[in-house]
Design an enzyme around this catalytic site. Sequence first.
Site: not given
Length: 493
Positions: A246-248, A251
């Site tokens: 995930s982006k969280r 990144g």
Amino acid sequence: MTETRLRFPPSPTGYLHIGGARTALYNWLYAKKNGGKLILRIEDTDAERSTQESIQGILDGLKWLGIDWDEGPYFQTEFESDHEAASKQLLEADKAYKCFCTKEELDVKREAAQKNKTQYGYDGTCRSLSAEEIAEKETAGLPFVVRFKVPDKDGEIGYDDKVLGHIKAQYREIEDFVIVRSTGKPLYLLCNVVDDIRDRISHIIRGSDHMTNTIRQVLLYNALEAPVPVFAHMPLTLDNKKAKISKRKHGEIVAVQFYEEKGFIPWALSNFLVLLGWSPGNDTEFFTQDELIETFSLERINKTNSIFNYQKGNPKFFTDPKAISFNEHYLRTMPIEEIGVMVKPFLEKEDLWDVAYEGEKKEWYLTTLDLIRDRFQVLTDFGDRGRAYFSDEFTVEQKPLKKNVLKHEGLKEWLPMLADRFEALAVYNLETTEQTARDLATELDVKPGVIINGMRTVVTGQLAGPSMFDILMAIGQKRVVARLRDVAKLYEV
Ligand code: GLU
């Protein structure tokens, strides 16, 4: 025979995720393999979270990856009347009903179930309201949702998942689920099915995170009297600690755009992504597009989750080292003309393009790329680590500067001497430059390596690279002479 029709239906609530790109690739490959069509549908019914920027990012990402589609992009919001018509059809056929239970009433029942440790499911209170009762409640202006009427029977409902085998559930275990909110807005679960029926989708390849919907969707297909498509649910992509990518957490490396900006070759990323979750059944790793289309099959999609071996470490690439090694492979083996086209925008970005390539310089440009690509990992390296080939303004890296130049005071004189001799050469080629450098080393009684490594650092700014004399040819007599002559400036720090 029915047509093979696949779809990629992203929700435009963010960038194109590498997991989404993999889904798109599987659908694309399957469509291509079977002479079918790929339909692109933007599922934008969540007005609050959908953005124009995301739509553009998804389209750009797919184009960059080379995933082309045959129809669309369609937008789910264009078909709201179809979604409403379907819910109306289900209500009229008594396959759905209006439910007036309030949130408070449902909460009480849910809590009671929790207390008794029994599974909560809607108890069907409104399932058999009479026409008069319904009319009364509606006249009183009571809000209602529409619930799907799960057939009241024993036995099971299921489907044959191409990856996971037969998936089933007991009718009795499925609650009457909501298909239209109290605002009158049909739920995504229904819209998705209605759109797939209208688009005559024959195969649905999607992440296994959507499996929670599938049984209920099969019920909807049956109720709408439409053929159930073939489903293939793919494993999820997890990191090496088994967390969802995930982006969280990870990144920008989860976004396709990151790879574009970092100078990945689209096909290298695609090839890498396809193998995250699918295997050809042997050790082959590198495929051309045609080979992959030929080899791809739903049956060989892995059942277990794929591991994206995300690693911190190399600050330039916090990503799976395998993705980098795939890129290196393609960077080093693709026809140089194709590399030349891909490197161009990166040189332009660095204002190096005019130096590198002006009509008649094409041959020089391609030979130079071919010479330096062997140690490069990504396309940005050409304008970065390879800058000295295209410009006289480049940085000399600290490590070789210390080790190969500053440590040897003598080079301050020796390299300008070498410059004079190179300048005087009537024939400047591999043999004459090598002979000249070696002769000078012998005369000065220094190891040829001292001269050669010093020269490499001064001429390219790098510690390592192609053969020194090939470099001298690529950079050319005039520029080499000027750089060697100017060595003293490197000592002025
Ligand atoms: N819009 C959904 C998503 O982006 C796709 C649902 C589906 O493939 O059925 O996850």
